[in-house]
Design a protein around this motif. Structure first.
Motif, mmCIF file in Angstrom:
data_model
loop_
_atom_site.group_PDB
_atom_site.id
_atom_site.type_symbol
_atom_site.label_atom_id
_atom_site.label_comp_id
_atom_site.label_asym_id
_atom_site.label_seq_id
_atom_site.Cartn_x
_atom_site.Cartn_y
_atom_site.Cartn_z
ATOM 1 N N ARG A 193 0.962 -1.248 0.049
ATOM 2 C CA ARG A 193 0.011 -0.020 -0.159
ATOM 3 C C ARG A 193 0.849 1.203 0.016
ATOM 4 O O ARG A 193 2.197 1.247 0.184
ATOM 5 N N TRP A 194 0.275 2.312 -0.272
ATOM 6 C CA TRP A 194 0.898 3.602 -0.446
ATOM 7 C C TRP A 194 1.981 3.919 0.761
ATOM 8 O O TRP A 194 2.963 4.580 0.677
ATOM 9 N N GLN A 195 1.258 3.520 1.943
ATOM 10 C CA GLN A 195 2.150 4.049 3.121
ATOM 11 C C GLN A 195 3.560 3.452 3.416
ATOM 12 O O GLN A 195 4.316 3.824 4.227
ATOM 13 N N LEU A 196 3.697 2.182 2.714
ATOM 14 C CA LEU A 196 4.939 1.524 2.801
ATOM 15 C C LEU A 196 6.154 1.971 1.699
ATOM 16 O O LEU A 196 7.147 1.609 1.681
ATOM 17 N N TYR A 197 5.545 2.852 0.732
ATOM 18 C CA TYR A 197 6.430 3.390 -0.224
ATOM 19 C C TYR A 197 7.738 3.850 0.027
ATOM 20 O O TYR A 197 8.693 3.542 -0.363
ATOM 21 N N ALA A 198 7.481 4.875 1.185
ATOM 22 C CA ALA A 198 8.716 5.842 1.619
ATOM 23 C C ALA A 198 9.548 4.810 2.578
ATOM 24 O O ALA A 198 10.677 4.997 2.248
ATOM 25 N N PRO A 199 9.085 4.064 3.405
ATOM 26 C CA PRO A 199 9.893 3.367 4.175
ATOM 27 C C PRO A 199 10.803 2.335 3.478
ATOM 28 O O PRO A 199 11.947 1.930 3.600
ATOM 29 N N LEU A 200 10.023 1.561 2.643
ATOM 30 C CA LEU A 200 10.885 0.837 1.620
ATOM 31 C C LEU A 200 11.649 1.394 0.722
ATOM 32 O O LEU A 200 12.819 0.931 0.321
ATOM 33 N N ALA A 201 11.555 2.551 0.048
ATOM 34 C CA ALA A 201 12.461 3.428 -0.451
ATOM 35 C C ALA A 201 13.734 3.742 0.125
ATOM 36 O O ALA A 201 14.726 3.596 -0.304
ATOM 37 N N VAL A 202 13.501 4.080 1.466
ATOM 38 C CA VAL A 202 14.652 4.613 2.328
ATOM 39 C C VAL A 202 15.416 3.156 2.571
ATOM 40 O O VAL A 202 16.712 3.345 2.602
ATOM 41 N N ALA A 203 14.652 2.201 2.854
ATOM 42 C CA ALA A 203 15.424 0.911 3.231
ATOM 43 C C ALA A 203 16.331 0.439 1.755
ATOM 44 O O ALA A 203 17.631 0.076 2.052
ATOM 45 N N ALA A 204 15.779 0.664 0.685
ATOM 46 C CA ALA A 204 16.471 0.307 -0.659
ATOM 47 C C ALA A 204 17.678 1.456 -0.810
ATOM 48 O O ALA A 204 18.718 1.089 -1.033
ATOM 49 N N LEU A 205 17.459 2.690 -0.176
ATOM 50 C CA LEU A 205 18.582 3.644 -0.491
ATOM 51 C C LEU A 205 19.622 3.097 0.748
ATOM 52 O O LEU A 205 20.844 3.256 0.217
ATOM 53 N N SER A 206 19.388 3.055 1.710
ATOM 54 C CA SER A 206 20.289 2.485 2.750
ATOM 55 C C SER A 206 20.896 1.201 2.545
ATOM 56 O O SER A 206 22.176 1.105 2.690
#
Length: 473
Positions: free
Chosen positions: A31-44
């Motif tokens: 869902r859209w709420q997870l996009y930002a945390p997953l993007a930050v995780a991928a960047l990290s």
């Protein structure tokens, strides 16, 4: 080069972060709420992998501290969406009966389609029904709070559309197309009218609670007025009514009324607004005609799938916001209406100019420092009121707390005061609303309106207000 201890800590952090991301993807619904945390995780993960592969010189402590603070702030921002708009559980109905739900359409042969797309070219209502269902052994699909078609097609004013997308992932207790209970011969009927630019399932918690207590609830979707409507054949009718927003002078007058702390100034502003709200009045008249169409179908026992199962002598009309104004106006006009409920609806039309000898429950929000504008209509124009009108305000509630959105953003309720969601606990609010409405309708059906008192609602405070008494700023 990166020291061995730092390298070990970095490897452990990368492994932990990758494991957490995989776990989220495996367990959680995307869902859209997870996009930002997953993007930050991928960047990290990318940064960590690069540092492990290339190495890096030691940095001063202040730079490491600054980098850590920046990373912590980025993580906090990334996790705000799931914190502010979490997945939530819909409360189970309080009644003893299982609940079924289904959709059907109702065509008005005398009015044209305001949106376009209806096969007949005539105004076509989308009706969502909730009803007491028979117990079935086979596991069946349950209805979500919002269908995918409505989630994709709705408009939401100032809020971006994606805010509501996750509602299609949240299940209710209502079983799709379940058979109606065999022992229900003649069930009392509730016609439910949603708010303007809303959708038929906006109050699923209330609807399925009433159905579990033996009522059949029929929510009206008015084409053009709803944010999005989904018909049984899959068609989506988009919003197509800017008439309320076009009443600029009326809106300006309402704004003055909301801001007024002087009682006389508020009265003058309300009177001015009512004269200018031609578009809103036309919308109300159109929806009253929609209610009349459905009420006539009930009286003729022509409601799709419910022939011979509805008590045509016990038809109630319940509405929220604009739907609350429609409910009271329609009940005043229709002889088949036994009682009405207005949930935080600004009342206009000619309701106050009519003799109104029917039971009416008015539940309003408590908006804080200035007199509640919606309630002011009853306070200042509803004189005298018959004994059957019960007016109450819910302490700490705001407008959207009368819908399922009361559950959608507990963080906003707790940490970010706003004009749409009050401080009252969402689950408690919906329980109190459902219990109040159900108790009121049952008292009307039993002929006990004169002695009716709202039941105890636990953690929610509902205060009695005399609508004939002047509002205090």
């Amino acid at each position: 080069m990166v020291r061995r201890s730092r390298r070990s800590r970095l490897i452990a952090a990368v492994v932990a972060l990758a494991s957490a991301a995989v776990l989220v993807l495996a367990v959680e619904q995307m869902r859209w709420q997870l996009y930002a945390p997953l993007a930050v995780a991928a960047l990290s993960l990318l940064v960590g992998a690069l540092r492990l592969s290339r190495g890096a010189p030691d940095r001063p402590r202040w730079r490491s501290a600054l980098a850590g603070m920046g990373a912590a702030l980025l993580l906090l921002l990334a996790f705000l969406p799931p914190l502010l708009f979490p997945m939530f559980t819909v409360p189970d109905p309080a009644g003893e009966m299982p609940v079924g739900t289904r959709n059907f359409a109702l065509v008005d042969p005398d009015r044209s389609d305001p949106v376009g797309g209806a096969p007949s070219g005539k105004r076509e209502l989308a009706i969502r029904a909730w009803y007491p269902a028979a117990k079935v052994d086979v596991k069946r699909e349950v209805a979500p709070l919002m269908s995918q078609g409505v989630a994709d097609g709705m408009v939401s004013g100032m809020m971006p559309i994606f805010i509501f997308q996750h509602l299609q992932l949240i299940d209710t207790a209502s079983v799709i197309d379940a058979p109606i209970a065999r022992d229900i011969a003649r069930a009392p009927v509730v016609i439910f009218v949603p708010g303007f630019r809303s959708f038929t399932t906006q109050s699923s918690v209330l609807a399925q609670d009433l159905a579990s207590r033996g009522f059949v609830v029929l929510a009206i979707g008015s084409p053009g007025d709803a944010s999005a409507l989904e018909y049984p054949d899959g068609r989506i009718a988009a919003f197509n009514n800017n008439s309320l927003l076009a009443d600029e002078k009326g809106i300006e007058a309402l704004t003055r009324a909301t801001a007024a702390t002087n009682l006389n100034a508020q009265r003058r502003a309300i009177a001015e607004a009512l004269k200018e709200m031609r578009g809103a009045d036309a919308t109300l008249r159109g929806q009253v005609a929609d209610v009349r169409l459905l009420a006539d179908a009930i009286a003729r026992e022509e409601v799709d799938g419910f022939a011979g199962r509805l008590d045509t002598s016990r038809v109630f009309i319940v509405g929220m916001s604009l739907g609350g104004a429609v409910a009271t106006q329609a009940c005043a006009e229709l002889p088949t209406c036994a009682a009405a409920v207005n949930l935080d609806g600004f009342q206009f039309g000619d309701f106050f100019e009519r003799a109104y000898p029917k039971p009416l429950l008015v539940l309003m929000s408590d908006r804080g420092d200035v007199p509640p504008l919606n309630g002011s209509m009853y306070r200042e124009r509803g004189q005298p009121f018959p004994d059957d009108v019960i007016y109450r305000e819910i302490v700490g509630a705001s407008h959207l707390d009368f819908t399922d959105f009361a559950l959608a953003a507990p963080g906003l309720k707790r940490w970010a005061p706003n004009p749409l969601l009050g401080a009252v606990d969402g689950a408690d609010m919906l329980t109190a609303t459902s219990l109040s409405v159900a108790s009121f309708l049952k008292s009307v059906g039993a002929g006990r309106t004169q002695s009716f008192r709202l039941p105890s609602t636990g953690n929610v405070s509902i205060r009695a207000v005399d609508p004939a008494a002047p509002a205090q700023p």
